[in-house]
Write an enzyme that holds these catalytic residues in place. Sequence first.
Site, mmCIF file in Angstrom:
data_model
loop_
_atom_site.group_PDB
_atom_site.id
_atom_site.type_symbol
_atom_site.label_atom_id
_atom_site.label_comp_id
_atom_site.label_asym_id
_atom_site.label_seq_id
_atom_site.Cartn_x
_atom_site.Cartn_y
_atom_site.Cartn_z
ATOM 1 N N SER A 103 13.819 8.089 -56.319
ATOM 2 C CA SER A 103 13.513 6.433 -56.077
ATOM 3 C C SER A 103 14.430 5.778 -55.788
ATOM 4 O O SER A 103 14.898 6.016 -54.617
ATOM 5 C CB SER A 103 13.383 5.739 -57.490
ATOM 6 O OG SER A 103 13.259 4.377 -57.529
ATOM 7 N N ILE A 150 5.447 7.099 -61.123
ATOM 8 C CA ILE A 150 5.038 5.900 -61.556
ATOM 9 C C ILE A 150 5.325 5.223 -60.086
ATOM 10 O O ILE A 150 6.176 4.873 -59.234
ATOM 11 C CB ILE A 150 5.673 4.772 -62.249
ATOM 12 C CG1 ILE A 150 5.763 6.051 -63.528
ATOM 13 C CG2 ILE A 150 6.051 3.262 -62.185
ATOM 14 C CD1 ILE A 150 7.108 6.035 -64.224
ATOM 15 N N TYR A 190 21.627 8.678 -68.746
ATOM 16 C CA TYR A 190 22.905 9.366 -68.652
ATOM 17 C C TYR A 190 22.746 10.780 -68.393
ATOM 18 O O TYR A 190 23.371 11.583 -69.761
ATOM 19 C CB TYR A 190 24.027 8.955 -69.227
ATOM 20 C CG TYR A 190 24.412 7.298 -69.279
ATOM 21 C CD1 TYR A 190 24.297 6.853 -67.610
ATOM 22 C CD2 TYR A 190 25.174 6.512 -70.321
ATOM 23 C CE1 TYR A 190 24.878 5.521 -67.389
ATOM 24 C CE2 TYR A 190 24.978 5.672 -70.458
ATOM 25 C CZ TYR A 190 25.438 4.591 -69.165
ATOM 26 O OH TYR A 190 25.296 3.457 -69.387
HETATM 27 P P1 FDA Z 1 16.199 9.180 -59.791
HETATM 28 O O1 FDA Z 1 15.474 8.797 -58.492
HETATM 29 O O2 FDA Z 1 17.660 10.215 -59.201
HETATM 30 O O3 FDA Z 1 15.259 9.370 -60.635
HETATM 31 C C1 FDA Z 1 15.973 9.783 -61.712
HETATM 32 C C2 FDA Z 1 15.217 10.102 -62.501
HETATM 33 O O4 FDA Z 1 13.483 9.716 -62.970
HETATM 34 C C3 FDA Z 1 13.536 11.806 -61.672
HETATM 35 O O5 FDA Z 1 13.561 12.590 -62.833
HETATM 36 C C4 FDA Z 1 13.377 11.108 -61.105
HETATM 37 O O6 FDA Z 1 12.487 12.218 -60.717
HETATM 38 C C5 FDA Z 1 12.352 10.305 -61.873
HETATM 39 N N1 FDA Z 1 11.783 9.568 -61.046
HETATM 40 C C6 FDA Z 1 12.470 8.494 -59.947
HETATM 41 N N2 FDA Z 1 11.110 7.480 -59.552
HETATM 42 C C7 FDA Z 1 10.437 7.204 -60.178
HETATM 43 C C8 FDA Z 1 8.746 7.840 -60.113
HETATM 44 N N3 FDA Z 1 8.321 6.534 -59.600
HETATM 45 N N4 FDA Z 1 7.939 7.882 -61.098
HETATM 46 C C9 FDA Z 1 8.298 9.492 -61.424
HETATM 47 N N5 FDA Z 1 9.717 9.678 -61.767
HETATM 48 C C10 FDA Z 1 10.898 8.951 -60.944
HETATM 49 N N6 FDA Z 1 21.856 2.924 -66.311
HETATM 50 C C11 FDA Z 1 21.547 2.001 -67.296
HETATM 51 O O7 FDA Z 1 20.590 1.825 -67.314
HETATM 52 N N7 FDA Z 1 22.438 1.027 -66.952
HETATM 53 C C12 FDA Z 1 23.330 1.493 -66.144
HETATM 54 O O8 FDA Z 1 24.403 0.274 -65.708
HETATM 55 C C13 FDA Z 1 23.908 2.422 -65.144
HETATM 56 N N8 FDA Z 1 24.472 2.679 -64.147
HETATM 57 C C14 FDA Z 1 24.908 3.307 -63.508
HETATM 58 C C15 FDA Z 1 25.769 3.393 -62.304
HETATM 59 C C16 FDA Z 1 25.683 4.313 -61.114
HETATM 60 C C17 FDA Z 1 26.351 4.517 -59.895
HETATM 61 C C18 FDA Z 1 25.151 5.082 -61.735
HETATM 62 C C19 FDA Z 1 24.983 6.967 -60.701
HETATM 63 C C20 FDA Z 1 24.292 5.542 -62.400
HETATM 64 C C21 FDA Z 1 23.757 4.105 -62.939
HETATM 65 N N9 FDA Z 1 22.569 4.109 -64.130
HETATM 66 C C22 FDA Z 1 22.812 3.277 -65.695
HETATM 67 C C23 FDA Z 1 22.303 5.264 -64.652
HETATM 68 C C24 FDA Z 1 20.343 5.088 -63.871
HETATM 69 O O9 FDA Z 1 19.945 4.131 -64.776
HETATM 70 C C25 FDA Z 1 19.572 6.661 -64.314
HETATM 71 O O10 FDA Z 1 20.272 7.362 -63.051
HETATM 72 C C26 FDA Z 1 18.930 5.969 -63.230
HETATM 73 O O11 FDA Z 1 17.579 7.385 -63.791
HETATM 74 C C27 FDA Z 1 18.040 6.174 -61.901
HETATM 75 O O12 FDA Z 1 16.818 6.239 -61.302
HETATM 76 P P2 FDA Z 1 17.526 6.046 -59.711
HETATM 77 O O13 FDA Z 1 15.395 5.701 -59.282
HETATM 78 O O14 FDA Z 1 17.909 6.017 -58.698
HETATM 79 O O15 FDA Z 1 17.222 8.026 -59.858
#
Ligand code: FDA
Length: 540
Positions: free
Chosen positions: A108, A238, A477
């Site tokens: 995502s 999702i 995390y």
């Molecule tokens: P990414 O795309 O990497 O997905 C993360 C996981 O979810 C993977 O296993 C992926 O396969 C799965 N996934 C993603 N989309 C999916 C979908 N549509 N269907 C099924 N699986 C799916 N957290 C928090 O709670 N509060 C905060 O303030 C912050 N702040 C923050 C700042 C920074 C700079 C970072 C790098 C991270 C945070 N985080 C955070 C942590 C963040 O919530 C966590 O890393 C999330 O998993 C990131 O989601 P993404 O979709 O960006 O990640």
Amino acid sequence: MKTPSFSLLSLLIVSLFSISWVVSADSHEDFLQCLSLHSQNSSSISKVTYTANNSSYSSILQFSIQNLRFNSSETPKPLVIVTPTHESHIQTTIYCSKNHGMQIRVRSGGHDYEGLSYVSPIPFVVIDLINLNSITVDTESNTAWVETGATVGELYYRIAEKSRTLAFPLGVCPTVGVGGHISGGGYGLMLRKHIMAADHVIDARIIDVNGKILDRESMGEDLFWAIRGGGGASFGVILSWKINLVTVPSTVTVFTVHRTLEQNATKLVHRWQSIAHKFDENLFIRILIRRVNTTYQGQNRTTIQASFNSLYLGGADELIQLMQESFPELGLVKEDCIEMSWIESTLYFAGFPSGSSLDVLLDRTPLSRRYFKAKSDYVKEPISEKGLEGIWERFYEEEAAAAELIFSPYGGRMNEVSETAIPFPHRAGNLYKIQHLVYWDEEGTEAYERHVSWIRRLYRYMTPYVSKNPRTAYINYRDLDIGVNNKGNTSYIQASIWGIKYFKGNFNRLVHVKTMVDPANFFKNEQSIPALSSWGKKKK
Ligand code: FDA
């Protein structure tokens, strides 16, 4: 938002899933052929399919890589990237992956701390949801449908377009994706008043392992429960969330007050631990701890700085009064406080200069890209001043130049929600959560080992001061140090090592849901929920 009903296209694709699948290690050419053969609109899927032969493959892969640890030439790369523009592209990709022995990684926002959304040790395809990011906000019902390719910033922006007194309790970084963020729980500076993001999900759409598109009613309450905090990647892809928005006052107040050791930081942090979880629920004061160079009594010195960083859902006068009653030791004065709208506060916490246009929330380019490793802990009893001083000592070590601890207070409405309401179990009884972070800028194994070894030493040092049996952690995390699945078949015993830490007693229910919806364990990664068939195997 796409119409949440089955299209003819979807039905045709779903029918393909009735054919039993054969998992083999075919080359990815066969996989690509499968994509175009089984796509109802093959020209359109080929337009969004990339292999290393495409000139844009690397830029698409790298675009949302947040952690440079997973952007080296040694990092395993996907054989294929699909950036769906239609839900049927996802259905076709699942079908062909099953038939050709490819693993799927769903991305995502790409902010997974361990890169699990775009790195795998076995041949894999990345479904990058970047194009499925539409958001529909309904101010009649105060709800929104959000496609999971959207970012936190995009959602904040679309809500603000419609109303300055509606909001949603997501995290601080605007480029985080709502796919990973909400499926892992998701919290921000309104946690004490508006709890976790996943607590506000009222419907969702998911594509399951059979290619079916399900909503809350058709997926059933068990799967709907599991994807709100259990991590999405174990259960399917999702597509979108329906969320209840929350209301916020037209004026909120923010402040950041820095105190070094010379300015009594140890005593202030010590005191904060016993009171921050009891503050008025509109008040959230977190602490960021770093090593800094400063001038004290005319002399340059290196010291530890605690930054008290706060959002108050109300005006500055009220806040000053509250602080005088509940935390006078901090010495907060009106000049420290800035009043603004809630949407402006999202820019403040993301670090944008005052006066920045809200348009920055729509920019998906990660704000900074560095090498980093993170860990998390929950604290149930205040750490003694001596214990805190032991942490400060470790911050003087060379590797800690860009290290940070973030203490986020619990309490407020977090105490009112049951541990089993959603898979995210960390509720009453926690004073605060710690995020341990270490950053570095040098490439290579040597720098990696030094910094990761530093954070592991700090984590060991923290053992007596944090939650025990289990030592709990926050799935968003992500930390592979706390345990990973065994290769091949995921065993229950192996997975419970990390699973109990993230989910406590909810882990077993997640395993049951997984067994129901994906018994062959197709959707898997290093920390995916195992299916009971693998649980059976562990008993042999
Ligand atoms: P990414 O795309 O990497 O997905 C993360 C996981 O979810 C993977 O296993 C992926 O396969 C799965 N996934 C993603 N989309 C999916 C979908 N549509 N269907 C099924 N699986 C799916 N957290 C928090 O709670 N509060 C905060 O303030 C912050 N702040 C923050 C700042 C920074 C700079 C970072 C790098 C991270 C945070 N985080 C955070 C942590 C963040 O919530 C966590 O890393 C999330 O998993 C990131 O989601 P993404 O979709 O960006 O990640």
